[in-house]
Every structure is written in C-alpha cells, then in structure tokens.
Design a protein around this motif. Structure first.
Motif, PDB file in Angstrom:
ATOM      1  N   VAL A 579       0.828  -1.215   0.000  1.00  0.00           N
ATOM      2  CA  VAL A 579       0.000   0.000   0.000  1.00  0.00           C
ATOM      3  C   VAL A 579       0.859   1.261   0.000  1.00  0.00           C
ATOM      4  CG1 VAL A 579      -1.752   1.267   1.291  1.00  0.00           C
ATOM      5  CG2 VAL A 579      -1.830  -1.246   1.203  1.00  0.00           C
ATOM      6  N   LYS A 580       1.977   1.214   0.717  1.00  0.00           N
ATOM      7  CA  LYS A 580       2.815   2.409   0.848  1.00  0.00           C
ATOM      8  C   LYS A 580       3.931   2.464  -0.208  1.00  0.00           C
ATOM      9  CE  LYS A 580       2.083   2.140   5.858  1.00  0.00           C
ATOM     10  NZ  LYS A 580       2.732   1.955   7.171  1.00  0.00           N
ATOM     11  N   GLY A 581       4.039   1.437  -1.039  1.00  0.00           N
ATOM     12  CA  GLY A 581       5.076   1.424  -2.065  1.00  0.00           C
ATOM     13  C   GLY A 581       6.476   1.182  -1.530  1.00  0.00           C
ATOM     14  N   LEU A 582       6.557   0.616  -0.322  1.00  0.00           N
ATOM     15  CA  LEU A 582       7.862   0.453   0.317  1.00  0.00           C
ATOM     16  C   LEU A 582       8.671  -0.691  -0.298  1.00  0.00           C
ATOM     17  CD1 LEU A 582       6.809   0.978   4.055  1.00  0.00           C
ATOM     18  CD2 LEU A 582       7.754   2.650   2.439  1.00  0.00           C
ATOM     19  N   TYR A 583       8.005  -1.803  -0.616  1.00  0.00           N
ATOM     20  CA  TYR A 583       8.729  -2.939  -1.186  1.00  0.00           C
ATOM     21  C   TYR A 583       9.346  -2.559  -2.541  1.00  0.00           C
ATOM     22  CZ  TYR A 583       7.086  -6.234   2.350  1.00  0.00           C
ATOM     23  OH  TYR A 583       6.865  -6.896   3.529  1.00  0.00           O
ATOM     24  N   LYS A 584       8.586  -1.821  -3.321  1.00  0.00           N
ATOM     25  CA  LYS A 584       9.088  -1.404  -4.628  1.00  0.00           C
ATOM     26  C   LYS A 584      10.350  -0.571  -4.476  1.00  0.00           C
ATOM     27  CE  LYS A 584       7.631   0.889  -8.912  1.00  0.00           C
ATOM     28  NZ  LYS A 584       6.509   1.586  -9.603  1.00  0.00           N
ATOM     29  N   LYS A 585      10.348   0.358  -3.516  1.00  0.00           N
ATOM     30  CA  LYS A 585      11.530   1.184  -3.272  1.00  0.00           C
ATOM     31  C   LYS A 585      12.691   0.344  -2.739  1.00  0.00           C
ATOM     32  CE  LYS A 585       9.033   5.498  -2.329  1.00  0.00           C
ATOM     33  NZ  LYS A 585       8.758   6.537  -1.303  1.00  0.00           N
ATOM     34  N   ALA A 586      12.371  -0.628  -1.865  1.00  0.00           N
ATOM     35  CA  ALA A 586      13.425  -1.483  -1.310  1.00  0.00           C
ATOM     36  C   ALA A 586      14.068  -2.332  -2.395  1.00  0.00           C
ATOM     37  CB  ALA A 586      12.858  -2.373  -0.204  1.00  0.00           C
ATOM     38  N   ARG A 587      13.247  -2.871  -3.308  1.00  0.00           N
ATOM     39  CA  ARG A 587      13.784  -3.670  -4.415  1.00  0.00           C
ATOM     40  C   ARG A 587      14.660  -2.821  -5.328  1.00  0.00           C
ATOM     41  NH1 ARG A 587      13.414  -9.081  -3.377  1.00  0.00           N
ATOM     42  NH2 ARG A 587      11.287  -9.711  -2.829  1.00  0.00           N
ATOM     43  N   ALA A 588      14.337  -1.547  -5.427  1.00  0.00           N
ATOM     44  CA  ALA A 588      15.116  -0.640  -6.282  1.00  0.00           C
ATOM     45  C   ALA A 588      16.349  -0.100  -5.569  1.00  0.00           C
ATOM     46  CB  ALA A 588      14.233   0.513  -6.736  1.00  0.00           C
ATOM     47  N   GLY A 589      16.542  -0.509  -4.297  1.00  0.00           N
ATOM     48  CA  GLY A 589      17.701  -0.038  -3.553  1.00  0.00           C
ATOM     49  C   GLY A 589      17.545   1.349  -2.967  1.00  0.00           C
ATOM     50  N   GLU A 590      16.317   1.873  -2.961  1.00  0.00           N
ATOM     51  CA  GLU A 590      16.084   3.218  -2.446  1.00  0.00           C
ATOM     52  C   GLU A 590      15.867   3.229  -0.938  1.00  0.00           C
ATOM     53  OE1 GLU A 590      12.899   5.032  -4.600  1.00  0.00           O
ATOM     54  OE2 GLU A 590      13.671   4.392  -6.566  1.00  0.00           O
ATOM     55  N   ILE A 591      15.573   2.075  -0.349  1.00  0.00           N
ATOM     56  CA  ILE A 591      15.405   1.962   1.103  1.00  0.00           C
ATOM     57  C   ILE A 591      16.368   0.883   1.599  1.00  0.00           C
ATOM     58  CG2 ILE A 591      13.845   1.431   3.001  1.00  0.00           C
ATOM     59  CD1 ILE A 591      11.527   2.308   1.307  1.00  0.00           C
ATOM     60  N   ALA A 592      17.252   1.269   2.489  1.00  0.00           N
ATOM     61  CA  ALA A 592      18.211   0.312   3.060  1.00  0.00           C
ATOM     62  C   ALA A 592      17.599  -0.377   4.278  1.00  0.00           C
ATOM     63  CB  ALA A 592      19.495   1.039   3.445  1.00  0.00           C
ATOM     64  N   ASN A 593      18.120  -1.556   4.613  1.00  0.00           N
ATOM     65  CA  ASN A 593      17.731  -2.288   5.830  1.00  0.00           C
ATOM     66  C   ASN A 593      16.209  -2.503   5.900  1.00  0.00           C
ATOM     67  OD1 ASN A 593      20.482  -2.219   6.850  1.00  0.00           O
ATOM     68  ND2 ASN A 593      20.111  -0.081   7.396  1.00  0.00           N
ATOM     69  N   PHE A 594      15.633  -2.936   4.787  1.00  0.00           N
ATOM     70  CA  PHE A 594      14.196  -3.162   4.756  1.00  0.00           C
ATOM     71  C   PHE A 594      13.921  -4.622   5.101  1.00  0.00           C
ATOM     72  CE2 PHE A 594      10.016  -3.853   2.909  1.00  0.00           C
ATOM     73  CZ  PHE A 594       9.341  -2.692   3.302  1.00  0.00           C
ATOM     74  N   THR A 595      13.091  -4.823   6.125  1.00  0.00           N
ATOM     75  CA  THR A 595      12.833  -6.175   6.613  1.00  0.00           C
ATOM     76  C   THR A 595      12.210  -7.048   5.530  1.00  0.00           C
ATOM     77  OG1 THR A 595      12.459  -5.286   8.828  1.00  0.00           O
ATOM     78  CG2 THR A 595      11.683  -7.517   8.408  1.00  0.00           C
ATOM     79  N   GLY A 596      12.802  -8.226   5.381  1.00  0.00           N
ATOM     80  CA  GLY A 596      12.325  -9.176   4.381  1.00  0.00           C
ATOM     81  C   GLY A 596      13.048  -9.066   3.063  1.00  0.00           C
ATOM     82  N   ILE A 597      13.707  -7.906   2.817  1.00  0.00           N
ATOM     83  CA  ILE A 597      14.445  -7.707   1.566  1.00  0.00           C
ATOM     84  C   ILE A 597      15.944  -7.642   1.856  1.00  0.00           C
ATOM     85  CG2 ILE A 597      14.762  -6.242  -0.460  1.00  0.00           C
ATOM     86  CD1 ILE A 597      12.042  -7.575  -0.338  1.00  0.00           C
TER      87      ILE A 597
END
Length: 637
Positions: A579-597
């Motif tokens: 819903v928040k688009g966080l996984y997409k950003k994490a997969r793109a390397g835009e969010i570090a230390n993302f749980t599960g990724i």
C-alpha cells in the motif's frame, strides 16, 4: 614367596606421584607472539626436557617429525602441541592448546595461543586465567605488530608477569647486540601502554639454549633461564590469600533438615570459624560456625579451596550471593563501564539483552553502543557503533539488578564476565568490569502506594500486552486497530502503540539499522510495561523483527500478560499489497535495511496467537483475538 604384581607397583607409583605433586604451587602461563615465532616448539622443548613425554608419544613424535621434516633435527617439538590436523598441515597454531607438566618445584599449565589476528578471541581465552605470559619475539624480525597486540591483550587482561623471550638466537649467531636492540625497542613500546616491568631472556627453543639449562653460546647473559624463572615467579594464588575474604556461593548444601551450608570456591582471602562475614548483595551479617571440606571440618581455609561454610545465624543466602569479610565487603551496582572482547561472528547489537555471567551470578544485561573500539595493532581508539568478531571496545553495561563485583584489576573472579546469547546459549563475548557508574549508586526505586493490582482492579480488567508482529504490509496495524475498537466497545481501557506513529515522536531519533531496531523495541517495551502497570490493555503494532527483543519484552511482564500475535503473511502477498510502495523502493535499492528484503525477519516459534491473513479477513482476525484474550482460548487461529 610373594608373586610379582605389576599392577600393585603401578598403583603405588601413581599414588606416590600424586602425593609428591599435591602440595606444589601451580603456575598458569601462556605463550604468545607473532606467527612462526616458535611458541609450540618452546612448549614442546619444555615438555621434553622436563621428561613429561611417554614412550609411545615419543615414538609417534619421532615418526611425525621424519614425515614433516625438521631441518636436520630428529624431533620437531612443535608437533607435541599442534594437535589439530589443520595446524600440522599449515604449520601454525589455530586453537588454544593446553599442556600440563611439573618439575620438582612447581606444577604448570601452559596455553599455546594462536598468533593470527583473526584468532584474537582464542588468545584472550588462553590469557583469561594466566599468571604469566611468555611473549616470543623472533630474533631475526624484532618487535612486530603481533608482538604489540599480544602484549597489549596480556596487559589488558591483568597478567602481572611478562617474559620477553627473544627466540631463535641461534639464527643470529647468538649476537648480544641483536638481543639488546630488541629489548630496548620492546621497552619503549611497553612503557607507552603502561607495562612497568618485564623479564627479557634470549633463547633458542629449537636448540634448547636458556630454556631449561644455561647456554654456553651466550655467556654474556646473566639473567635466569626460562624454567628457573617460571619456577620462582610469584603466582596469583599467593597474592589472593592476603586479600579480603570473598567466596561466591555456588550452591546451598542441604542434605537434611539439620544441616544448611553454603558451598563455593574461595576467590580470595582466608577464613576461620568465628570470623564475622557479610552476605551480599543483601548486606546481612553473621559469623562462620564451621568450615566443612572433603576430609572433615577445617580450622582455616584459604583462596583456591572449595569448602562449605555454615553460619551462626539463619540468613537468606543462595547461589549467586557472595560471602565476604564483614568489615571490607565488595561493591554492588547495576551500571558499569566495561572493556568487552567480542567473540561471535554476528555483531554486537547495542540495546539487546544478553545473559551476563560473573562468577556464580547470572543476570540480564544490556550493552549500550560502544564509546570506542581499540585498534590492537596501533592501540588507537576509534569511534564505534558496534563490535565485530575479535573486536575490543569500551561500553556501558546495565544489568537488570545489582550484582556483587570488584574491578577486574583487583579481582579476576569478581571482575571478569562472559556474555551469552539468550536464544542460542552461545558465548558471544567476554569482558572486564572497570568501575561502577556513579549514577548507579544514586538512582533508587521510589516506593509507590498505588500498586499495579490496584490500578487493574479500578478498571475492572486484567492488564494485557497484545504484541502484533509481522512483515511490513502484513496487516498488523489494521487488525490491531479493529481489536482496540472492539475492546473499547466492551468498555475496556486500552491504548494502541503503532510503529509509524511512535517514530514521529518518542523514537524519531532512530533509524532502521539492526542496532536502531533493537533500541526501538526496547523503548516500546518499557513504555508498554508502564502502561500495563497502569492497568491498561496495550496493543503494539511493530515489525519487531528479532526474537531476542520480543523475548526481552515478554520478560518485563508477569507470566501470562504477554500475548505474541503473529500476523503471518507471506512476503509475496505483502509485496502484492504494498500500500505504501515500500517494497518497490526497497527492491530498487532506495530503502536500506528493509525487513524481508535487505534485513532479516525472525518469525515467532511459538506465538500465543497466529493469524494467517491469506485465509482470514482482518475483521475475522480481530474477533478471534478478542475472544482469545477474553477467555476463549484458541492458540492457533
């Protein structure tokens, strides 16, 4: 005529041997230094020259020596000590090898420690119980980085006696000038780190020069040979006997209703029947009635002896307490400055609770972020947020209750500790208490008259902590919000702590590194505990990825008040919702230390309630949770 009985003769010889050595003093020492400085060879030479090798060992040694080659000598003494196959293949020491030997004057336990930097923790293990360290220096190479590292560690661990053995003098033609230059260089370094005294000896472990007998090749040396020095140096046990009495209680000896004694190993001092003692941390006093040992009652007991003490009064005393001389007791505190050696491949997580074992005391302890780490190669202090394998750092430690201690410089028994991971029971670190923090002695619990039970009774409910955990996007916050709405409708007093909301205020200074996640949950746990003390039903919706922190929060509450609710959603489903688009950003390397990724999630092993969101709607889940906590128990939903 009596028949010849070899077994009787052997038994007699063994008995005489044991009697001969029973009353000798014991010196524990270690050898350390750079790789290939000859540590194992030196120990092998000591064992060989003191006639501590059996015939079958000697035969195997001669066979192995021929196989690996020994520079023309019949025996490779290093093979006596290098027990691991990997060590023999690589020609280096990896593990700590302990050997026992004895002479007419003294018994010895020697530890051969590895020289490589990556085995610093092994070297620390060997040094932790040593009275003396033999620092070997290759005469051809002089003072090296490893020499400095191991000297610093030996000094840090409180080893009082240092021998600087300049080895392989035969390879520099026994040149006195070489020896003098090395000693001068070492003295300059030693002074810079606080080493006040050391004994330099020129030796050749390979040839035996100045090891057990004086060398004719070095008539210019007037000091003691190595073995003579080892036989005459003062051991820590002698010093311990003149210190104030200390005995950590290992167990309460209660064989029947007529006997109650306190068993332990005397760490320091001397004790006699009639001596006044103080029990710590309670501070209760009494006097010693009897000293019971294996052979019967004793009139006196000293440091190093295991005894059972009976007291004149019925005092509360149990395992972990310390019996001490009444007029000079040790301190008790719950906050310390400590030096820590990290021994685990996984980094230290500041804020995580570990078991701290000091003597017979075991407490829960939290290590704060290190003030600095020590570069053992340069002795420089570098800023550090954590400690990795073999790192040494200084940090503050907070225990969940006061412990009896003395600074490590005064007592290894009451100042040295180990750290144990609560989930795996693995030893992850060792350390030395430097001093208690002054604030630990000035901060006390304030007694309050309205108890948590009174708060709960006023609200007509049993306090609960409903701990929702799961991946981002699993539905934790949605379900927790629905549960609180139902509780409110039922007239229950509740409060919801949501992960995102808390990070706008209380935890706005924290990021998403593993260390910050640990601190995030620690703070939430403390807040939630205060709220349950007020009689509330508290709901928390946090990823809380680590089992250790969830277990820590559980330990803060009375039995039965913590409900771990695992909102079990596969990562593929959580990503699909996103819903928040966080996984997409994490997969793109835009969010570090993302749980599960890019950061791990440790699912609960035995949650009180499990919600499978692929089969249960949020409304159904909320209804099932309310029914469970209101008394309809269904652990797997």
């Amino acid at each position: 005529m009596t028949a010849y009985r070899p077994d009787a003769l052997i038994a007699s010889d063994i008995s005489a041997y044991l009697e001969l050595h029973q009353h000798k003093s014991l010196l524990r020492f270690l050898t350390c230094g750079s790789v290939d400085d000859g540590k194992s060879t030196l120990i092998g030479r000591l064992l060989y020259d003191s006639k501590q090798i059996f015939e079958d060992q000697l035969s195997a040694l001669e066979s192995d020596s021929k196989r690996v080659g020994t520079q023309g000598q019949a025996i490779d003494f290093a093979l006596l000590v290098d027990g691991l196959a990997a060590e023999r293949e690589q020609g280096i020491t990896i593990d700590v090898a302990y050997r026992f030997f004895a002479t007419e004057k003294r018994k010895f336990i020697v530890a051969d420690t590895p020289g490589h930097e990556q085995y610093t923790r092994n070297m620390v293990t060997g040094a932790s119980t040593a009275d003396l360290a033999v620092i070997l220096i290759d005469a051809r190479k002089g003072v090296l980085t490893q020499t400095k590292r191991h000297s610093f560690l030996a000094h840090l661990l409180g080893i009082r006696h240092l021998v600087v053995a300049v080895n392989k003098m035969d390879l520099v033609d026994y040149d006195q000038a070489v020896f003098d230059r090395i000693v001068d260089a070492y003295a300059e370094f030693a002074q810079s780190i606080g080493i006040q005294d050391f004994t330099p000896i020129p030796i050749s472990g390979f040839q035996g020069d100045n090891v057990t007998t004086r060398s004719d090749a070095m008539p210019w040396f007037g000091g003691p040979v190595l073995l003579d020095h080892l036989e005459s140096v003062e051991v820590n046990g002698d010093i311990d006997r003149i210190k104030p009495f200390r005995m950590p209680v290992q167990w309460v000896n209660r064989p029947n209703l007529d006997f109650r004694g306190f068993a332990g190993l005397i760490a320091s001092g001397t004790i006699r029947p009639g001596d006044p003692v103080r029990i710590l941390p309670s501070g209760r006093t009494s006097t010693v009635a009897r000293i019971v040992a294996m052979g019967g009652d004793k009139d006196i007991a000293v440091a190093g002896e295991s005894v059972t003490l009976t007291l004149a009064d019925e005092v509360d005393c149990s395992r972990g307490d310390v019996i001490a001389t009444a007029d000079a007791p040790p301190q008790a505190a719950d906050q310390f400055k400590a030096t820590i050696v990290w021994m685990d491949p996984a980094e230290l997580l500041p804020g995580r609770a570990y078991w701290l074992k000091l003597g017979t005391q075991t407490v829960s302890a939290v290590i704060r972020a290190p003030e600095y780490a020590i570069d053992v190669n340069t002795m420089a202090r570098a800023p550090a947020k954590t400690l990795a394998l073999n790192d040494i750092g200084v940090a503050e430690i907070v225990t969940d209750r006061g412990i009896v201690f003395e600074p490590y410089a005064e007592s290894h028994d009451l100042g040295g500790f180990i750290l144990i991971d609560k989930l795996t029971n693995a030893t992850v670190g060792a350390g030395m208490l430097d001093f208690a923090l002054r604030r630990a002695q000035n901060v006390h619990w304030q007694a309050v008259e309205i108890t948590r039970e009174a708060h709960a009774q006023q609200k007509g409910q049993q306090p609960r902590l409903l701990w929702f955990t799961g991946l981002s996007g699993s539905g934790k916050s949605t379900i927790a919000n629905l549960v609180e709405k139902k509780l409110h409708a039922l007239g229950k007093h509740s409060f919801l702590l949501d992960g995102d909301n808390i990070r706008h205020g209380l935890n706005r200074d924290l990021g998403f590194s593993d260390q910050d996640r640990v601190e995030n949950i620690r703070r939430i746990g403390e807040v939630a505990k205060l709220m349950t003390d007020a009689g509330l039903i508290v709901l928390t919706a946090f990823i809380s990825p680590f089992r250790a922190e969830r277990a820590m929060v559980r330990s803060l509450l009375p039995e039965g008040e913590f409900f771990e609710i695992f909102v079990d959603t596969p990562i593929e489903e959580a990503e699909r919702r996103d819903v928040k688009g966080l996984y997409k950003k994490a997969r793109a390397g835009e969010i570090a230390n993302f749980t599960g990724i890019s950061s791990p999630y440790e699912p609960p092993l035995a949650p009180e309630i499990r919600i499978d969101t692929t089969r249960t709607s949020p409304e159904e889940a909320a209804e099932q949770i309310v029914e469970a906590i209101m008394g309809v128990w269904s652990p797997m939903l």
